[in-house]
Write an enzyme that holds these catalytic residues in place. Sequence first.
Site, PDB file in Angstrom:
ATOM      1  N   TYR A 110      20.782  -7.655  27.028  1.00 19.71           N
ATOM      2  CA  TYR A 110      20.124  -6.901  26.747  1.00 19.71           C
ATOM      3  C   TYR A 110      20.055  -5.907  25.077  1.00 19.71           C
ATOM      4  CZ  TYR A 110      15.478  -4.135  28.225  1.00 19.71           C
ATOM      5  OH  TYR A 110      14.657  -3.411  28.247  1.00 19.71           O
ATOM      6  N   ARG A 163       4.655  -3.902  24.109  1.00 23.76           N
ATOM      7  CA  ARG A 163       5.714  -3.184  23.550  1.00 23.76           C
ATOM      8  C   ARG A 163       6.780  -3.422  23.167  1.00 23.76           C
ATOM      9  NH1 ARG A 163       8.161   1.900  23.950  1.00 23.76           N
ATOM     10  NH2 ARG A 163       9.464   0.330  24.802  1.00 23.76           N
ATOM     11  N   LYS A 181      16.994  -6.808  32.141  1.00 25.62           N
ATOM     12  CA  LYS A 181      16.256  -4.873  33.206  1.00 25.62           C
ATOM     13  C   LYS A 181      17.006  -5.987  34.433  1.00 25.62           C
ATOM     14  CE  LYS A 181      15.484  -2.022  31.209  1.00 25.62           C
ATOM     15  NZ  LYS A 181      14.716  -1.207  30.068  1.00 25.62           N
ATOM     16  N   ASP A 253       8.093  -1.803  29.556  1.00 24.69           N
ATOM     17  CA  ASP A 253       6.977  -2.379  27.714  1.00 24.69           C
ATOM     18  C   ASP A 253       5.927  -2.543  27.498  1.00 24.69           C
ATOM     19  OD1 ASP A 253       9.570  -1.553  27.290  1.00 24.69           O
ATOM     20  OD2 ASP A 253      10.479  -4.101  26.192  1.00 24.69           O
ATOM     21  N   ASP A 275      10.057   3.242  33.310  1.00 18.86           N
ATOM     22  CA  ASP A 275      11.707   3.801  33.032  1.00 18.86           C
ATOM     23  C   ASP A 275      11.266   4.370  31.272  1.00 18.86           C
ATOM     24  OD1 ASP A 275      14.921   3.578  32.559  1.00 18.86           O
ATOM     25  OD2 ASP A 275      14.429   1.664  31.262  1.00 18.86           O
ATOM     26  N   ASP A 276      10.585   3.893  30.540  1.00 18.20           N
ATOM     27  CA  ASP A 276      10.585   3.989  29.240  1.00 18.20           C
ATOM     28  C   ASP A 276      10.077   5.346  29.143  1.00 18.20           C
ATOM     29  OD1 ASP A 276      10.757   1.105  27.821  1.00 18.20           O
ATOM     30  OD2 ASP A 276       9.007   0.946  28.586  1.00 18.20           O
ATOM     31  N   ASN A 416      15.431   2.939  18.395  1.00 15.93           N
ATOM     32  CA  ASN A 416      15.946   1.890  19.167  1.00 15.93           C
ATOM     33  C   ASN A 416      15.777   1.162  17.587  1.00 15.93           C
ATOM     34  OD1 ASN A 416      18.229   2.367  20.495  1.00 15.93           O
ATOM     35  ND2 ASN A 416      16.950   2.094  22.078  1.00 15.93           N
TER      36      ASN A 416
HETATM   37  P1  NAD Z   1       5.886   5.575  21.011  1.00 11.91           P
HETATM   38  O1  NAD Z   1       5.458   4.603  20.508  1.00 11.91           O
HETATM   39  O2  NAD Z   1       4.799   5.702  22.389  1.00 11.91           O
HETATM   40  O3  NAD Z   1       6.249   6.433  20.002  1.00 11.91           O
HETATM   41  C1  NAD Z   1       6.426   7.215  19.061  1.00 11.91           C
HETATM   42  C2  NAD Z   1       5.579   8.660  18.423  1.00 11.91           C
HETATM   43  O4  NAD Z   1       6.512   8.424  17.761  1.00 11.91           O
HETATM   44  C3  NAD Z   1       4.439   8.871  18.511  1.00 11.91           C
HETATM   45  O5  NAD Z   1       3.937   9.552  18.623  1.00 11.91           O
HETATM   46  C4  NAD Z   1       4.377   8.400  16.582  1.00 11.91           C
HETATM   47  O6  NAD Z   1       3.026   9.191  16.241  1.00 11.91           O
HETATM   48  C5  NAD Z   1       5.140   9.037  16.283  1.00 11.91           C
HETATM   49  N1  NAD Z   1       5.591   8.886  15.074  1.00 11.91           N
HETATM   50  C6  NAD Z   1       5.422   7.185  14.575  1.00 11.91           C
HETATM   51  N2  NAD Z   1       6.010   7.300  13.509  1.00 11.91           N
HETATM   52  C7  NAD Z   1       6.755   8.967  13.234  1.00 11.91           C
HETATM   53  C8  NAD Z   1       6.970   9.776  11.330  1.00 11.91           C
HETATM   54  N3  NAD Z   1       6.982   8.879  10.603  1.00 11.91           N
HETATM   55  N4  NAD Z   1       7.852  10.945  12.229  1.00 11.91           N
HETATM   56  C9  NAD Z   1       6.572  11.411  13.387  1.00 11.91           C
HETATM   57  N5  NAD Z   1       6.177  10.806  14.014  1.00 11.91           N
HETATM   58  C10 NAD Z   1       5.894   9.929  14.089  1.00 11.91           C
HETATM   59  O7  NAD Z   1       6.841   4.337  20.723  1.00 11.91           O
HETATM   60  P2  NAD Z   1       8.660   5.960  22.181  1.00 11.91           P
HETATM   61  O8  NAD Z   1       8.359   4.485  23.624  1.00 11.91           O
HETATM   62  O9  NAD Z   1       8.617   6.658  22.494  1.00 11.91           O
HETATM   63  O10 NAD Z   1      10.148   5.676  21.919  1.00 11.91           O
HETATM   64  C11 NAD Z   1      10.004   6.010  20.026  1.00 11.91           C
HETATM   65  C12 NAD Z   1      11.381   4.813  19.876  1.00 11.91           C
HETATM   66  O11 NAD Z   1      12.710   5.887  21.271  1.00 11.91           O
HETATM   67  C13 NAD Z   1      12.411   3.803  19.921  1.00 11.91           C
HETATM   68  O12 NAD Z   1      12.757   3.889  18.601  1.00 11.91           O
HETATM   69  C14 NAD Z   1      12.618   3.795  20.725  1.00 11.91           C
HETATM   70  O13 NAD Z   1      13.895   2.327  20.375  1.00 11.91           O
HETATM   71  C15 NAD Z   1      13.532   4.605  21.639  1.00 11.91           C
HETATM   72  N6  NAD Z   1      13.935   5.231  22.345  1.00 11.91           N
HETATM   73  C16 NAD Z   1      15.030   5.143  22.564  1.00 11.91           C
HETATM   74  C17 NAD Z   1      15.557   5.280  24.419  1.00 11.91           C
HETATM   75  C18 NAD Z   1      16.988   5.797  24.376  1.00 11.91           C
HETATM   76  O14 NAD Z   1      17.989   6.027  23.756  1.00 11.91           O
HETATM   77  N7  NAD Z   1      17.542   5.786  25.975  1.00 11.91           N
HETATM   78  C19 NAD Z   1      14.536   5.049  24.809  1.00 11.91           C
HETATM   79  C20 NAD Z   1      13.266   4.786  24.870  1.00 11.91           C
HETATM   80  C21 NAD Z   1      12.330   4.865  23.281  1.00 11.91           C
END
Ligand code: NAD
Length: 559
Positions: A110, A163, A181, A253, A275-276, A416
């Site tokens: 993964y 995504r 997954k 995704d 899951d996201d 991530n």
């Molecule tokens: P998403 O695209 O749905 O949301 C991203 C958000 O960040 C949006 O609201 C955007 O406006 C905001 N953003 C972007 N650039 C920014 C900045 N410079 N300042 C402030 N806000 C900003 O993405 P997501 O699915 O919510 O994922 C976000 C991050 O979280 C990714 O890096 C993903 O890898 C990580 N994530 C981690 C886990 C985990 O650790 N278990 C799980 C899911 C997602």
Amino acid sequence: MKTPIDRSDTGLNPHGGTMLPMGPGLLANSLLNKGTAFTERERDALGLRGLLPPRVFTIEEQLERTLSNYRRKENPLEKYIYLTSLQNRNETLFYRLVQANIEEMIPIIYTPTVGQACMEYGLIYRRARGMFISMRERGRIAEILRHWPYPDVRMIVVTDGERILGLGDLGALGMGIPVGKLSLYTACAGLHPYYCLPITLDVGTNNAALRSNPFYIGLNHERIHGAPYDAFIAEFVDAVGRIFPKALIQWEDFGNHNAFRILQAYRQKVSSFNDDIQGTAAVALAGIIAGLRLSGGRLRDQKLLFLGAGEAGTGIAELYTAAARLEGLPEAEARKLCWFVDSKGLVVRGRPDPLADHKKPFAHDYPFIPTLAEAVEKLKPTILVGVSASPKAFTPEILARMAALNKRPVIMSLSNPTSKSECTAEEAYKATDGRAVFASGSPFPPVTLNGRTHVPGQGNNVYIFPGVGLGALVSEASQVSDAMFLKAAQTLASLVSEEDLAMGRVYPALSKVREVSIHIAKAVAEEAYRSGLARRAQPADIESDIRARVFNPNYYDYV
Ligand code: NAD
């Protein structure tokens, strides 16, 4: 002759009485193949003589050989390809190997390696481990699903590739994600591979570089959106319900504009989750609940400031709100515990730009603040959560301010991959004199500061989704409810030991993920039986029922 997957001790298994194939057909069936471990008797009875080298090996010997071959591969992608081909050849041996080396191999099957594998999927593509359903198959999805060789699918992970991790639109190359997954479902929760179906819905791609690549494997046009897209998803859900009525759908995704809509549209109609959004929420909430054992206070006493208001951030805030309500706060008050800064600044009511629907419940009446640093200053959060994929956004100054405001500030830098993390573990501990309760999305090594070693916890969704899926499947839940994710989060937090906390870790060691999944599955199944969502009668002992039904990768004698 019955297949070994008919045996009751392999768990949630089919009872179809499938005939065991003979000779080359048996060797080509990855669920049944044992390779060089077929016994002398089996070789004679099943037409295998001459098709295998003469020496018979035990599974332990096979494991030793495969592990040494695996470790000889020079880079993660080579290791991924090696494991994938083993999986395509002999799933029992593959899962034995992965289970025995789970911490080493999760990053290969993964994230992060799967991301690289997806990008190169067209090139490393050798054999489909799942189904591609494209817009060309509109109107025929049920017929296409019948082409899958196994009739009793229970778990579908599906993506439209828009995504993929933090890598963006990879179209049909996203197939690596559902495949990976589902491998984790089997390795971490013991879901029988027979029940698993990875699916990629190909609706085109907006990735121009992919479309101009002559080796791209998907449809070569822009993404379909709007009503035709929605109709395609609706047909897919309907077809799954007809062909695989016991299947749970995990949405994976999807781009954030579709992810929330699809989840909302189907979460109460069919057994499904995202899951996201929901898995991330549960894993983050678990880390916070465990973290409060170090920093003190109840959930209702905290103030959370999120950087990033997408699927992950608002998903976490929704579940946090539900958890704080259980502590007696009315919903409106509970929502006010969660604040967001997105790419345009603090999310507040009356902000001039139109707010996406998922942000509105957290747009409070408050003056607009343009930056994270000022928001920390004014709002004085106790917990800072990074889900923005904007690297280094938690500056040393912001972290130091969190440490000035709180004895034990909780810092979750969840973005991530590692390159996108809001801060590293080292930055968090250094800027807070080692007082931060820190967790991250990507793994960070331990940090030694002033003679004390801090072990950062990794908020990996793999702690949550396999157990949630298993619990929903064993109870045949008609929906996967928020209450189930809440139970999953509470259960995960309860499995964090005092020793884990003493090291600073707010999650159990990844090596314990299989036991963690069983406990979560039990909590989820209990909730399904309690709430009336289970479509199966409650067994006398839920935990032994689950333990008896999980897949253990062992060879069985066929003759
Ligand atoms: P998403 O695209 O749905 O949301 C991203 C958000 O960040 C949006 O609201 C955007 O406006 C905001 N953003 C972007 N650039 C920014 C900045 N410079 N300042 C402030 N806000 C900003 O993405 P997501 O699915 O919510 O994922 C976000 C991050 O979280 C990714 O890096 C993903 O890898 C990580 N994530 C981690 C886990 C985990 O650790 N278990 C799980 C899911 C997602």
